[in-house]
Design a protein around this motif. Structure first.
Motif, PDB file in Angstrom:
ATOM      1  N   GLU A   1       0.799  -1.227   0.000  1.00 23.66           N
ATOM      2  CA  GLU A   1       0.000   0.000   0.000  1.00 23.66           C
ATOM      3  C   GLU A   1       0.838   1.287   0.000  1.00 23.66           C
ATOM      4  O   GLU A   1       0.559   2.213  -0.743  1.00 23.66           O
ATOM      5  N   ASP A   2       1.867   1.344   0.830  1.00 17.68           N
ATOM      6  CA  ASP A   2       2.623   2.592   0.967  1.00 17.68           C
ATOM      7  C   ASP A   2       4.128   2.423   0.720  1.00 17.68           C
ATOM      8  O   ASP A   2       4.948   3.074   1.330  1.00 17.68           O
ATOM      9  N   GLY A   3       4.474   1.491  -0.180  1.00 20.95           N
ATOM     10  CA  GLY A   3       5.888   1.290  -0.494  1.00 20.95           C
ATOM     11  C   GLY A   3       6.144  -0.080  -1.112  1.00 20.95           C
ATOM     12  O   GLY A   3       5.371  -0.526  -1.952  1.00 20.95           O
ATOM     13  N   TRP A   4       7.217  -0.712  -0.656  1.00 21.91           N
ATOM     14  CA  TRP A   4       7.626  -2.012  -1.186  1.00 21.91           C
ATOM     15  C   TRP A   4       7.970  -2.962  -0.059  1.00 21.91           C
ATOM     16  O   TRP A   4       8.422  -2.546   1.006  1.00 21.91           O
ATOM     17  N   ARG A   5       7.797  -4.264  -0.306  1.00 19.97           N
ATOM     18  CA  ARG A   5       8.220  -5.316   0.613  1.00 19.97           C
ATOM     19  C   ARG A   5       9.206  -6.189  -0.156  1.00 19.97           C
ATOM     20  O   ARG A   5       8.920  -6.673  -1.246  1.00 19.97           O
ATOM     21  N   VAL A   6      10.382  -6.361   0.427  1.00 19.87           N
ATOM     22  CA  VAL A   6      11.468  -7.091  -0.221  1.00 19.87           C
ATOM     23  C   VAL A   6      11.948  -8.192   0.706  1.00 19.87           C
ATOM     24  O   VAL A   6      12.085  -7.975   1.917  1.00 19.87           O
ATOM     25  N   ASN A   7      12.225  -9.379   0.164  1.00 23.34           N
ATOM     26  CA  ASN A   7      12.853 -10.448   0.924  1.00 23.34           C
ATOM     27  C   ASN A   7      14.334 -10.467   0.577  1.00 23.34           C
ATOM     28  O   ASN A   7      14.703 -10.455  -0.595  1.00 23.34           O
ATOM     29  N   VAL A   8      15.171 -10.482   1.627  1.00 25.92           N
ATOM     30  CA  VAL A   8      16.613 -10.432   1.452  1.00 25.92           C
ATOM     31  C   VAL A   8      17.250 -11.597   2.190  1.00 25.92           C
ATOM     32  O   VAL A   8      16.966 -11.801   3.377  1.00 25.92           O
ATOM     33  N   ASP A   9      18.090 -12.365   1.500  1.00 24.60           N
ATOM     34  CA  ASP A   9      18.848 -13.444   2.137  1.00 24.60           C
ATOM     35  C   ASP A   9      20.233 -12.932   2.496  1.00 24.60           C
ATOM     36  O   ASP A   9      20.907 -12.314   1.662  1.00 24.60           O
ATOM     37  N   VAL A  10      20.655 -13.162   3.750  1.00 25.64           N
ATOM     38  CA  VAL A  10      21.954 -12.701   4.221  1.00 25.64           C
ATOM     39  C   VAL A  10      22.681 -13.823   4.955  1.00 25.64           C
ATOM     40  O   VAL A  10      22.050 -14.726   5.504  1.00 25.64           O
ATOM     41  N   VAL A  11      24.004 -13.763   4.955  1.00 25.10           N
ATOM     42  CA  VAL A  11      24.819 -14.683   5.751  1.00 25.10           C
ATOM     43  C   VAL A  11      24.882 -14.102   7.158  1.00 25.10           C
ATOM     44  O   VAL A  11      25.383 -13.003   7.354  1.00 25.10           O
ATOM     45  N   GLU A  12      24.354 -14.833   8.140  1.00 22.69           N
ATOM     46  CA  GLU A  12      24.383 -14.352   9.524  1.00 22.69           C
ATOM     47  C   GLU A  12      25.620 -14.847  10.260  1.00 22.69           C
ATOM     48  O   GLU A  12      26.179 -14.130  11.072  1.00 22.69           O
ATOM     49  N   VAL A  13      26.012 -16.099  10.003  1.00 24.69           N
ATOM     50  CA  VAL A  13      27.193 -16.667  10.651  1.00 24.69           C
ATOM     51  C   VAL A  13      27.998 -17.391   9.584  1.00 24.69           C
ATOM     52  O   VAL A  13      27.584 -18.439   9.091  1.00 24.69           O
ATOM     53  N   ALA A  14      29.145 -16.814   9.219  1.00 26.40           N
ATOM     54  CA  ALA A  14      30.009 -17.444   8.220  1.00 26.40           C
ATOM     55  C   ALA A  14      30.858 -18.512   8.908  1.00 26.40           C
ATOM     56  O   ALA A  14      31.440 -18.268   9.966  1.00 26.40           O
ATOM     57  N   ARG A  15      30.899 -19.697   8.301  1.00 23.54           N
ATOM     58  CA  ARG A  15      31.671 -20.807   8.869  1.00 23.54           C
ATOM     59  C   ARG A  15      32.481 -21.471   7.783  1.00 23.54           C
ATOM     60  O   ARG A  15      32.208 -21.308   6.598  1.00 23.54           O
ATOM     61  N   ILE A  16      33.462 -22.248   8.200  1.00 23.60           N
ATOM     62  CA  ILE A  16      34.264 -23.051   7.274  1.00 23.60           C
ATOM     63  C   ILE A  16      33.994 -24.504   7.625  1.00 23.60           C
ATOM     64  O   ILE A  16      34.142 -24.885   8.799  1.00 23.60           O
ATOM     65  N   PRO A  17      33.570 -25.328   6.679  1.00 20.95           N
ATOM     66  CA  PRO A  17      33.314 -25.005   5.273  1.00 20.95           C
ATOM     67  C   PRO A  17      32.029 -24.190   5.107  1.00 20.95           C
ATOM     68  O   PRO A  17      31.179 -24.156   5.999  1.00 20.95           O
ATOM     69  N   ASP A  18      31.920 -23.535   3.951  1.00 20.79           N
ATOM     70  CA  ASP A  18      30.776 -22.658   3.669  1.00 20.79           C
ATOM     71  C   ASP A  18      29.429 -23.358   3.834  1.00 20.79           C
ATOM     72  O   ASP A  18      28.439 -22.711   4.150  1.00 20.79           O
ATOM     73  N   THR A  19      29.393 -24.657   3.593  1.00 19.14           N
ATOM     74  CA  THR A  19      28.118 -25.378   3.664  1.00 19.14           C
ATOM     75  C   THR A  19      27.542 -25.416   5.069  1.00 19.14           C
ATOM     76  O   THR A  19      26.383 -25.765   5.244  1.00 19.14           O
ATOM     77  N   THR A  20      28.320 -25.050   6.075  1.00 22.32           N
ATOM     78  CA  THR A  20      27.803 -25.029   7.445  1.00 22.32           C
ATOM     79  C   THR A  20      27.440 -23.614   7.909  1.00 22.32           C
ATOM     80  O   THR A  20      27.042 -23.421   9.054  1.00 22.32           O
ATOM     81  N   SER A  21      27.587 -22.614   7.039  1.00 22.95           N
ATOM     82  CA  SER A  21      27.215 -21.234   7.378  1.00 22.95           C
ATOM     83  C   SER A  21      25.713 -21.134   7.625  1.00 22.95           C
ATOM     84  O   SER A  21      24.921 -21.876   7.044  1.00 22.95           O
ATOM     85  N   LEU A  22      25.335 -20.191   8.500  1.00 21.94           N
ATOM     86  CA  LEU A  22      23.918 -19.939   8.763  1.00 21.94           C
ATOM     87  C   LEU A  22      23.474 -18.713   7.987  1.00 21.94           C
ATOM     88  O   LEU A  22      24.118 -17.662   8.034  1.00 21.94           O
TER      89      LEU A  22
END
Length: 57
Positions: free
Chosen positions: A5-26
């Motif tokens: 109604e009064d703007g835009w709604r956007v979904n954004v994916d972000v890395v919250e916890v980077a880990r090694i290996p990358d496949t275990t990142s949150l």
């Protein structure tokens, strides 16, 4: 991204916890509301997940 109604709604994916290996990142998906001028109005985390995990269907 969708128009609300009064703007835009956007979904954004972000890395919250980077880990090694990358496949275990949150990662997380945030729902972000912005107004007509592009100013941030609100945001909230709607999902948190491990990189590479399958969506629940």
């Amino acid at each position: 991204m969708c128009r609300v109604e009064d703007g835009w709604r956007v979904n954004v994916d972000v890395v919250e916890v980077a880990r090694i290996p990358d496949t275990t990142s949150l990662l997380a998906t945030y729902e972000v509301d912005i107004d007509e001028r592009g100013e941030l109005r609100a945001y909230r985390r709607v999902r948190r997940y491990r990189r590479g995990s399958a969506d629940d269907c």
